[in-house]
Every structure is written in structure tokens, then in C-alpha cells.
Design a protein around this motif. Structure first.
Motif, PDB file in Angstrom:
ATOM      1  N   THR A 360      83.588  -5.985 -43.386  1.00  0.00           N
ATOM      2  CA  THR A 360      84.422  -7.102 -43.854  1.00  0.00           C
ATOM      3  C   THR A 360      85.494  -7.441 -42.833  1.00  0.00           C
ATOM      4  O   THR A 360      85.769  -8.624 -42.564  1.00  0.00           O
ATOM      5  N   LEU A 361      86.103  -6.409 -42.255  1.00  0.00           N
ATOM      6  CA  LEU A 361      87.116  -6.636 -41.222  1.00  0.00           C
ATOM      7  C   LEU A 361      86.515  -7.344 -40.006  1.00  0.00           C
ATOM      8  O   LEU A 361      87.115  -8.280 -39.467  1.00  0.00           O
ATOM      9  N   GLU A 362      85.321  -6.926 -39.582  1.00  0.00           N
ATOM     10  CA  GLU A 362      84.698  -7.548 -38.427  1.00  0.00           C
ATOM     11  C   GLU A 362      84.338  -9.009 -38.704  1.00  0.00           C
ATOM     12  O   GLU A 362      84.475  -9.867 -37.841  1.00  0.00           O
ATOM     13  N   MET A 363      83.906  -9.307 -39.916  1.00  0.00           N
ATOM     14  CA  MET A 363      83.595 -10.685 -40.264  1.00  0.00           C
ATOM     15  C   MET A 363      84.852 -11.546 -40.278  1.00  0.00           C
ATOM     16  O   MET A 363      84.841 -12.694 -39.812  1.00  0.00           O
ATOM     17  N   MET A 364      85.944 -11.014 -40.795  1.00  0.00           N
ATOM     18  CA  MET A 364      87.195 -11.776 -40.792  1.00  0.00           C
ATOM     19  C   MET A 364      87.707 -11.976 -39.377  1.00  0.00           C
ATOM     20  O   MET A 364      88.237 -13.041 -39.034  1.00  0.00           O
ATOM     21  N   ARG A 365      87.552 -10.962 -38.532  1.00  0.00           N
ATOM     22  CA  ARG A 365      87.979 -11.092 -37.141  1.00  0.00           C
ATOM     23  C   ARG A 365      87.167 -12.171 -36.427  1.00  0.00           C
ATOM     24  O   ARG A 365      87.711 -13.003 -35.701  1.00  0.00           O
ATOM     25  N   GLU A 366      85.846 -12.164 -36.631  1.00  0.00           N
ATOM     26  CA  GLU A 366      85.001 -13.160 -35.988  1.00  0.00           C
ATOM     27  C   GLU A 366      85.287 -14.559 -36.543  1.00  0.00           C
ATOM     28  O   GLU A 366      85.292 -15.536 -35.792  1.00  0.00           O
ATOM     29  N   ALA A 367      85.545 -14.651 -37.828  1.00  0.00           N
ATOM     30  CA  ALA A 367      85.887 -15.952 -38.407  1.00  0.00           C
ATOM     31  C   ALA A 367      87.209 -16.466 -37.860  1.00  0.00           C
ATOM     32  O   ALA A 367      87.356 -17.662 -37.585  1.00  0.00           O
ATOM     33  N   GLY A 368      88.171 -15.583 -37.669  1.00  0.00           N
ATOM     34  CA  GLY A 368      89.447 -16.010 -37.103  1.00  0.00           C
ATOM     35  C   GLY A 368      89.334 -16.480 -35.672  1.00  0.00           C
ATOM     36  O   GLY A 368      90.078 -17.366 -35.239  1.00  0.00           O
ATOM     37  N   VAL A 369      88.382 -15.905 -34.915  1.00  0.00           N
ATOM     38  CA  VAL A 369      88.198 -16.325 -33.527  1.00  0.00           C
ATOM     39  C   VAL A 369      87.537 -17.694 -33.444  1.00  0.00           C
ATOM     40  O   VAL A 369      87.909 -18.540 -32.639  1.00  0.00           O
ATOM     41  N   ARG A 370      86.535 -17.949 -34.300  1.00  0.00           N
ATOM     42  CA  ARG A 370      85.748 -19.177 -34.204  1.00  0.00           C
ATOM     43  C   ARG A 370      86.453 -20.384 -34.806  1.00  0.00           C
ATOM     44  O   ARG A 370      86.182 -21.508 -34.416  1.00  0.00           O
ATOM     45  N   LEU A 371      87.336 -20.160 -35.774  1.00  0.00           N
ATOM     46  CA  LEU A 371      88.024 -21.272 -36.412  1.00  0.00           C
ATOM     47  C   LEU A 371      89.168 -21.764 -35.543  1.00  0.00           C
ATOM     48  O   LEU A 371      89.626 -21.053 -34.638  1.00  0.00           O
ATOM     49  N   PRO A 372      89.652 -22.988 -35.761  1.00  0.00           N
ATOM     50  CA  PRO A 372      90.849 -23.455 -35.035  1.00  0.00           C
ATOM     51  C   PRO A 372      92.026 -22.504 -35.240  1.00  0.00           C
ATOM     52  O   PRO A 372      92.111 -21.799 -36.258  1.00  0.00           O
ATOM     53  N   ALA A 373      92.941 -22.495 -34.289  1.00  0.00           N
ATOM     54  CA  ALA A 373      94.012 -21.497 -34.278  1.00  0.00           C
ATOM     55  C   ALA A 373      94.834 -21.446 -35.564  1.00  0.00           C
ATOM     56  O   ALA A 373      95.035 -20.357 -36.123  1.00  0.00           O
ATOM     57  N   PRO A 374      95.336 -22.562 -36.107  1.00  0.00           N
ATOM     58  CA  PRO A 374      96.133 -22.441 -37.340  1.00  0.00           C
ATOM     59  C   PRO A 374      95.326 -21.889 -38.512  1.00  0.00           C
ATOM     60  O   PRO A 374      95.802 -21.054 -39.277  1.00  0.00           O
ATOM     61  N   ILE A 375      94.071 -22.327 -38.648  1.00  0.00           N
ATOM     62  CA  ILE A 375      93.228 -21.839 -39.747  1.00  0.00           C
ATOM     63  C   ILE A 375      92.837 -20.393 -39.511  1.00  0.00           C
ATOM     64  O   ILE A 375      92.758 -19.586 -40.444  1.00  0.00           O
ATOM     65  N   GLN A 377      94.532 -18.000 -38.033  1.00  0.00           N
ATOM     66  CA  GLN A 377      95.622 -17.108 -38.408  1.00  0.00           C
ATOM     67  C   GLN A 377      95.712 -16.962 -39.918  1.00  0.00           C
ATOM     68  O   GLN A 377      95.986 -15.870 -40.447  1.00  0.00           O
ATOM     69  N   THR A 378      95.462 -18.060 -40.638  1.00  0.00           N
ATOM     70  CA  THR A 378      95.500 -17.993 -42.097  1.00  0.00           C
ATOM     71  C   THR A 378      94.409 -17.077 -42.635  1.00  0.00           C
ATOM     72  O   THR A 378      94.631 -16.264 -43.536  1.00  0.00           O
ATOM     73  N   VAL A 379      93.206 -17.199 -42.076  1.00  0.00           N
ATOM     74  CA  VAL A 379      92.107 -16.339 -42.502  1.00  0.00           C
ATOM     75  C   VAL A 379      92.425 -14.878 -42.220  1.00  0.00           C
ATOM     76  O   VAL A 379      92.167 -13.991 -43.042  1.00  0.00           O
ATOM     77  N   GLY A 380      93.006 -14.605 -41.038  1.00  0.00           N
ATOM     78  CA  GLY A 380      93.288 -13.221 -40.670  1.00  0.00           C
ATOM     79  C   GLY A 380      94.345 -12.575 -41.532  1.00  0.00           C
ATOM     80  O   GLY A 380      94.218 -11.409 -41.934  1.00  0.00           O
ATOM     81  N   ILE A 381      95.414 -13.312 -41.829  1.00  0.00           N
ATOM     82  CA  ILE A 381      96.537 -12.717 -42.570  1.00  0.00           C
ATOM     83  C   ILE A 381      96.302 -12.798 -44.078  1.00  0.00           C
ATOM     84  O   ILE A 381      96.237 -11.793 -44.779  1.00  0.00           O
ATOM     85  N   VAL A 382      96.166 -14.027 -44.587  1.00  0.00           N
ATOM     86  CA  VAL A 382      96.018 -14.211 -46.027  1.00  0.00           C
ATOM     87  C   VAL A 382      94.718 -13.582 -46.517  1.00  0.00           C
ATOM     88  O   VAL A 382      94.677 -12.887 -47.547  1.00  0.00           O
ATOM     89  N   GLY A 383      93.604 -13.816 -45.776  1.00  0.00           N
ATOM     90  CA  GLY A 383      92.319 -13.250 -46.193  1.00  0.00           C
ATOM     91  C   GLY A 383      92.352 -11.741 -46.229  1.00  0.00           C
ATOM     92  O   GLY A 383      91.831 -11.122 -47.163  1.00  0.00           O
ATOM     93  N   GLY A 384      92.976 -11.115 -45.217  1.00  0.00           N
ATOM     94  CA  GLY A 384      93.049  -9.660 -45.199  1.00  0.00           C
ATOM     95  C   GLY A 384      93.856  -9.110 -46.358  1.00  0.00           C
ATOM     96  O   GLY A 384      93.449  -8.132 -47.009  1.00  0.00           O
ATOM     97  N   ILE A 385      95.000  -9.732 -46.644  1.00  0.00           N
ATOM     98  CA  ILE A 385      95.842  -9.244 -47.736  1.00  0.00           C
ATOM     99  C   ILE A 385      95.150  -9.438 -49.083  1.00  0.00           C
ATOM    100  O   ILE A 385      95.099  -8.535 -49.922  1.00  0.00           O
TER     101      ILE A 385
END
Length: 512
Positions: A360-375, A377-385
Motif C-alpha cells: 500500500t505504501l509503495e502504491m501511494m508513493r508511485e501515485a504521488g510521483v505520477r500525479l501533479p505536484a499539488p495532488i 502531496q495530498t495523496v501522500g499525506i492525507v492518503g497515508g493518514i
């Protein structure tokens, strides 16, 4: 009927291709109309091919200039080439053409040379009665401005990164090393792409065997085209099955210049915004340009944290699984009670729990890389929490597992090289599996296997474990810690530099 029509069209296509290949070996004609017809036959279905007819004022002959729209600088072509040819006449000019304001003018006689030159963005001049073509250096393909490197951010280093143009990347390196010993060996790789690959080295420092080895490996590459440095690195590395990178890929000109001065080589691939540096060692991937712009005590502490982060990122999830599954007697009683309480509602064994959170962490990391920068960061922080808290509340994972996964992620982020960090992310999965089978004994076996692999690995014939295996005590000054610069008078032996002396006696004596 449709099949017969397609078969006939295919036969015509192969026939025209064969005629074009046969034409490549022929010389250029002295008849202008014949040359233009052959040019259109060679570059059929090429709408960006532009041919402009005009009369050369100096000679009064009919002429035509051909170029590919989009990769030619039209301002330079119109102002520096066409204007002198059409409107100027100079009796003192050498040859039969007026002086044009473009450097690197040459003549070609074969269609094979013309094809390669035209595809590189130059303009070709044909003249009636002349059985050769004149090549003007008018390249002007789209390119971006020099920006701050994205993958290798620096607080006190330079804020200039490589771009997709090889000549500009070489110029950025020359700014740091304005020395005539900086040599460039140019090669062409690819049967279709004709990618220009440049090997940069300090002639009085680099080892001849290392230079010959990298030159031979690049020349042996047989491929349609090289798109980026990652493809070239995979084709020329010593062990393609290793998870560890065997070349340093960097976007920073200052890092490339520093490695050149240590006796290594730099490979610049045209159309790629990064360069390759070799020979590389395991410890060189934990060095950052900021280590040499901050005080040595602070840099040593930071570097020790990076090696500690490597150990945590590889072994911490495996250690959690081993301790919970086999060796729970090593856990203090109060902590064991807390872990047992948090795992009371978890229906999965520790391995499944760890794999679920890590994937799950690796998928969120990859999603955060591929998405635009503001989105991202939201996926990485909010999604992780949200996901972590929801998983704990639902009883899918324990609180301790969330802490272990978060610590592992932070530890992998501290590694400054992206390729090494990616290899570390991959290594923890087999470590987790072997820990679930054999406990701490499995972790020890995995560690011994990993160390044995690092010792046996090579980069361009140089031991990857330098300066630890083989042990090089002088190089230990810049390995796990970074001692003062004035104490590192010699170049590292891992670079196999023929000129080991790097600096003189610069030890500050102080006021006493």
C-alpha cells in the motif's frame, strides 16, 4: 481483393525502401533537379522536409537549400545563410560562395552522409553543376531552460541541472573544469536513432584501462536507439541482475565535475537530462554535494544517518516479522504486552500484515510521483493518514505495524540517490519473506548473502565494495564519515586514478 491490394502496396513499399537504401551508397549528382527528386524519394512521406529554391548572386547558378522544419534554427538559416547567398557577393571570399555567418561549414559527396546530416538539424545546399552538397550548422531543436535538478535537491550547492541537449550539458561541466586536460570522446549509438554519446574524462587522471573498457562496451551496443541514460546503463553494466545500480546517474553538473576531478569518467547521452558516472562504489551512492559545502562534523553525522537509514529500510520490517513470529522472548515484557494488545484484533499473520502495508505504501508513493505536484502531496499525506488510521480502526493492521512502515519509508527517503533508494525498496520484500520462514536466523542469512553479493559485484572492472572490500584505509576518510577536506590529499583508490595527488598541504594552522 483487399488482401491483394494490401499485398501489392506492401511490395511497392519494400521496393521503394530497397531503392532508397541503394541510393544511400550513390554519390550526389551535379544536376540540381535530379538531386531534389532523389531527396524527395529518400525522404518520402516527410511533410516537415522543406526545400527552398533561389539563385546564388555570387555565381548566378540555380540552387536549393533543404532542411527539416522543427529541428532547424530558421532565424540563423534566413539571416546567416540565405541572406548572404541571395543578396551578397564577395570577390575575395574563398571558393565560389560568399562569406556566411555560420560556423562548421563542410561539404559531403554521398547520400548516406547527407541523410545523417539532415536528420541532425543542419541545412543542405545543392547547386546546379556541383556534384557535392554544402552543410551549414543551423541546428535549432526545441529545448527547455536550465532549471534546478528535480531528483537531487541541494541547499547550498548550485541550482543548475542538466538539460536534454548534450552540447549544453558538456558546456555546463566545462564551466566547472576550464582545463585543457578535460577530453571528450564522441561515439554514435543506435542504428536508427544515431544517438550521440560523449565520454568525458581528465586525460592526466583517468586510468587508461577503465577508459578503454567503457569505450569498448559502448561501441558494442547494437540497438535501434538510446532514449535515455538508463537504457545505456543497463546495456553496459557488469551485472544486470543486481538490484544495486553500478553507475551513478546524476542531474547535477557540479557532482559530475567533482567525480571527473577524482579520476572517474562521465558519459553524456544526447537528449537525456542526466549523465552516467563510473566506476561507482556502494558508498558513493550515499554521498551528496551538500556534504562538501557544510562543516565536516555535520556532514559526517548526516552521512552516518544515511547508512543507518539503509539498514532500517532493508531490515526493520523483516526484524518486526521475525521477532513477532519466532523470537518474541527478546521483547521487553511491557512492550510485548502492548504489541499483543494491538495485535489482538488483527486476523492476519505478521508477514501478510507487513506485505499489505508495504505494498500500500509503495502504491501511494508511485501515485504521488505520477500525479501533479499539488495532488501528489495530498495523496501522500492525507492518503497515508486516512488509510493508516482506518486500517488500524478496522483491525486489519496493528499500531506497531504502522509505525514500522512509516519508519521504513522515512529511512528510504534519506538515501540521496534515487536508483539506490529504489533498490533498497525492493530488497526488503525478500528479507521479509525469509524472516517469516526462519526468524532472526533468516535475517542473518539474508544479510550475509547481501554482503557477499556486494563484495563480488564490480563496476567497469572495479570492486563495488571499495574501500571496505578490499579494505582501503586512506579512502575511509570519505566513506562512513567525511573528514576535513585538507586531510584528503589523495584521490580515492576506487577511481583507479593514475595521478593520485589531489591537493597540497592546506591544513589550517590557526592563530596559535
Amino acid at each position: 481483393m483487399a488482401f491483394l491490394h494490401n499485398w501489392i502496396r506492401g511490395k511497392k513499399s519494400f521496393a521503394s525502401q530497397g531503392q532508397a537504401n541503394h541510393k544511400l551508397n550513390a554519390p550526389i549528382s551535379s544536376v540540381l533537379s535530379q538531386n531534389i527528386a532523389d531527396l524527395h524519394g529518400l525522404f518520402s512521406q516527410t511533410p516537415d522536409l522543406v526545400v527552398r529554391h533561389f539563385v546564388i548572386k555570387q555565381t548566378g547558378n540555380q540552387a536549393a537549400i533543404a532542411y527539416l522544419d522543427g529541428i532547424t534554427d530558421k532565424n540563423s538559416l534566413n539571416n546567416d545563410v540565405l541572406r548572404p547567398l541571395q543578396f551578397e557577393s564577395d570577390a575575395n571570399a574563398p571558393g565560389h560562395l560568399p562569406r556566411v555567418n555560420v560556423g562548421n561549414i563542410r561539404t559531403i559527396r554521398l547520400w548516406s552522409e547527407l541523410e545523417m546530416a539532415l536528420l541532425q538539424g543542419v541545412s543542405i545546399l545543392f547547386e546546379e553543376g556541383r556534384s557535392e552538397a554544402v552543410v551549414f550548422n543551423t541546428q535549432g531543436w526545441p529545448q527547455r531552460a536550465i532549471e534546478d535538478p528535480q531528483l537531487e535537491a541541494s541547499l547550498k550547492g548550485a541550482h543548475q541541472g542538466f538539460v536534454e541537449t548534450g552540447s549544453q550539458n558538456i558546456a555546463l561541466i566545462r564551466r566547472y573544469i576550464p582545463n585543457r586536460e578535460l577530453k571528450i570522446k564522441e561515439l554514435t549509438v543506435g542504428r536508427r536513432g544515431n544517438t550521440r554519446v560523449s565520454i568525458l574524462y581528465m586525460a592526466d587522471t583517468v586510468h587508461p584501462e577503465v577508459l578503454k573498457e567503457i569505450d569498448d562496451r559502448i561501441r558494442q551496443v547494437d540497438i535501434d536507439a538510446i532514449i535515455n541514460t538508463g537504457e545505456l546503463a543497463e546495456l553496459i553494466e557488469d551485472n544486470p541482475y543486481s538490484p544495486f545500480p553500478q553507475f551513478i546517474a546524476t542531474e547535477r553538473p557540479d557532482s559530475a565535475a567533482a567525480q571527473l576531478l577524482q579520476g572517474r569518467f562521465v558519459v553524456v547521452v544526447d537528449r537525456s537530462p542526466s549523465v552516467l558516472i563510473g566506476p561507482a562504489t556502494f558508498t558513493s551512492f550515499f554521498q551528496s554535494v551538500d556534504d562538501y559545502s557544510t562543516r565536516w562534523i555535520v556532514a559526517s553525522f548526516t552521512r552516518l544517518m544515511r547508512f543507518m537509514g539503509f539498514a532500517v529500510a532493508v531490515f526493520l520490517p523483516a526484524l518486526y516479522i521475525a521477532v513477532i513470529s519466532f523470537n518474541y522472548e527478546v521483547i521487553p515484557l511491557q512492550l510485548l504486552l502492548s504489541i499483543g494488545e494491538s495485535r489482538a484484533r488483527v486476523p492476519f499473520p505478521p508477514l501478510v500484515e507487513a506485505l499489505l502495508m508495504e505494498i500500500t505504501l509503495e502504491m501511494m508513493r508511485e501515485a504521488g510521483v505520477r500525479l501533479p505536484a499539488p495532488i501528489g502531496q495530498t495523496v501522500g499525506i492525507v492518503g497515508g493518514i486516512v488509510i493508516g488510521q482506518a486500517a488500524v480502526s478496522a483491525g486489519i493492521v496493528s499500531n506497531i505495524m504502522v509505525i514500522v512502515v512509516a519508519s521504513t519509508a522515512i529511512a528510504s527517503f534519506i538515501i540521496p540517490n534515487y536508483d539506490m533508494a529504489s533498490g533498497v525498496r525492493l530488497l526488503r520484500f525478500p528479507m521479509m519473506i525469509i524472516a517469516s520462514m526462519f526468524g532472526i536466523v533468516g535475517i542473518v542469512i539474508g544479510m550475509m548473502t547481501l554482503i557477499g553479493h556486494l563484495i563480488s559485484l564490480e563496476s567497469i572492472g572495479t570492486p563495488y565494495g571499495n574501500p571496505i572490500a578490499p579494505m582501503r584505509f586512506p579512502d575511509m576518510k570519505d566513506t562512513f564519515v567525511r573528514l576535513p577536506l585538507w586531510s584528503m590529499k589523495a584521490r580515492p583508490k576506487s577511481s583507479r586514478a593514475v595521478n593520485p595527488q589531489r591537493m597540497g598541504d592546506n591544513h589550517p594552522k590557526g592563530d596559535g
